[in-house]
Design a protein around this motif. Sequence first.
Motif, PDB file in Angstrom:
ATOM      1  N   TYR A  44       0.840  -1.195   0.000  1.00 50.41           N
ATOM      2  CA  TYR A  44       0.000   0.000   0.000  1.00 50.41           C
ATOM      3  C   TYR A  44       0.878   1.248   0.000  1.00 50.41           C
ATOM      4  O   TYR A  44       1.958   1.271   0.591  1.00 50.41           O
ATOM      5  N   VAL A  45       0.372   2.299  -0.627  1.00 51.82           N
ATOM      6  CA  VAL A  45       0.987   3.619  -0.453  1.00 51.82           C
ATOM      7  C   VAL A  45      -0.088   4.504   0.180  1.00 51.82           C
ATOM      8  O   VAL A  45      -1.273   4.353  -0.090  1.00 51.82           O
ATOM      9  N   VAL A  46       0.363   5.367   1.073  1.00 56.01           N
ATOM     10  CA  VAL A  46      -0.567   6.191   1.832  1.00 56.01           C
ATOM     11  C   VAL A  46      -0.056   7.625   1.846  1.00 56.01           C
ATOM     12  O   VAL A  46       1.151   7.852   1.991  1.00 56.01           O
ATOM     13  N   ALA A  54       3.558  11.526   1.460  1.00 55.86           N
ATOM     14  CA  ALA A  54       3.459  10.081   1.634  1.00 55.86           C
ATOM     15  C   ALA A  54       3.917   9.708   3.035  1.00 55.86           C
ATOM     16  O   ALA A  54       4.859  10.290   3.578  1.00 55.86           O
ATOM     17  N   ASN A  57       5.111   3.623   6.113  1.00 54.55           N
ATOM     18  CA  ASN A  57       4.197   2.626   6.688  1.00 54.55           C
ATOM     19  C   ASN A  57       4.743   1.951   7.944  1.00 54.55           C
ATOM     20  O   ASN A  57       3.966   1.505   8.789  1.00 54.55           O
ATOM     21  N   SER A  58       6.055   1.870   8.075  1.00 51.56           N
ATOM     22  CA  SER A  58       6.627   1.187   9.236  1.00 51.56           C
ATOM     23  C   SER A  58       6.653   2.100  10.460  1.00 51.56           C
ATOM     24  O   SER A  58       6.953   1.639  11.565  1.00 51.56           O
ATOM     25  N   ARG A  59       6.329   3.371  10.281  1.00 46.54           N
ATOM     26  CA  ARG A  59       6.320   4.288  11.429  1.00 46.54           C
ATOM     27  C   ARG A  59       4.901   4.474  11.956  1.00 46.54           C
ATOM     28  O   ARG A  59       3.923   4.196  11.271  1.00 46.54           O
TER      29      ARG A  59
END
Lengths: 81, 433
Positions: A44-46, A54, A57-59
Amino acid sequence: MEEITITLSYGGNEQEYICPKNWTVARVLSESAAQGFLPSATNYVVAKEKTEEALINSRTLEENGVQDGEVLNVGIPGKAG
Amino acid sequence: MKGTITDRQERIPGFQQDLLNNARIAIIGAGRTGNEVAKNAALTGIGGIFSVDMDHVSDTNLPGTVLFTRADVGSSKAMLVAEGLRKMHVGEHPSIDWIDADVCYELGEGLLNHYDIIINCVDNLQTRLHLARVSKLLGKPCIDTGIDGFDWTIFTSSGDTAEACYACTMTEEEEEAALSRVRNSCDVTLRKAINTGKAATIITSASQVGALAIDRAIKILHHKKAPNLKEYDPLFDRMMIFTSSDMRITKYKYSRRCTCTNHISYADFGGVIKTPLSASNTVRETLLWVKRQFGDDYYLSLLKDCAKLPHAFITTAKCTCCGKPIDVFMPQFKVEEKDLLCKECFENGSDSQFPSSGIRMFDFSLEGTEDRILNMTLQDIGIPLFHIVEIDSFDETKNPLFLELTGDMPKLLPELYKNESAMNEVQYELVKQ
């Protein structure tokens, strides 16, 4: 742990979530997929809707500077050619 | 200029046709999107176009590929793209070149070094990540495209190592997971199977993203000349995803990921040195040429190419059936399961019992490498034609040298070579001992 309300936007649909600020973005996405809002994916990109920035995701949401009430756009990059 | 064949697009405010006429783009992949990008490049007059793919046309390609017909089934995709472009190109003397090659293992970096922009139209993550690294090494902007059903994705990165690359759009874990599947496979058949998928694709999404890719390329060319023109902002570091369900383009703006290892450039080490060397030269010839030019404390290294993908040279291994030592002497990416069986086990049709393993060799020197390997060509040890090879010094205070095998240019890019009058003054003959 303090909770915030965020809205995930994907494919023209939106879903609101209340979650702890110390949840990683990856966890939020995983929970959303488990609930059936997002399709299951590994990449996924957020991004924050307001700034297009952007997220990592790991944070955590807090580390990414996500504020209460923020709308997050979710995408799944196409890979075919 | 008004009245020319490209008159209509030249009427766009700020548009400079000369920038396109003199530009060169490398289109990686000749499938649905690659076809569209190539067609748009030719019709807008981009002067130098290169196409590469490793596949041949199948009938299921036809609904999505404007440059292929039923009569082309079985033929090389890249060759057909080049043929189609020569017929439709609006320029007077375009350079259109092509090769059949596995982009990750057989496409030399030196070749891409002669193009201004890399446009990525491939269909797997490993190649995207490989090109992300190469584009930063070369300092070239890279436009990455992808399609998924009716939707498409585009990501434009500059050649600046301070800015994001495609790998920065993933987490470190996602990148490692994508690469480890091919890196750890000592079987070329398995690696190819990992990369072959039957994705859901349709011409409409390929057309849209193919158009946008050339739109971005045009913006990049103009931005380089006039960075302050807002209308020609290339929007670097933005991933854009179009979702057909709500007809929306969503933008994701990336910064360089601090753990991304792609952000090194040849320019950091003094740049790339063009040479008359070729991948047809032997390891010995190459090292002797280096010795004559730079002194005798250098060796050839494959390490930079092994950063993400299995580029080492395998010397010996243990038979995966009986465990007996066997000679392999092949590049790692070419090794197949049968190469890891001893003669007896292969003839007996025995099955593998043990995991594959091999002695990997990365460095080659005149004094420290056996004659059998010194007499092999660079291509034999896995270095592609027109690559950029790393020459390291035994003196650790000296920076490595990066030598382009420019001797391969006439063979691989005949049209570009012919059209470059300056290059024609240089004789690129094979270096002989």
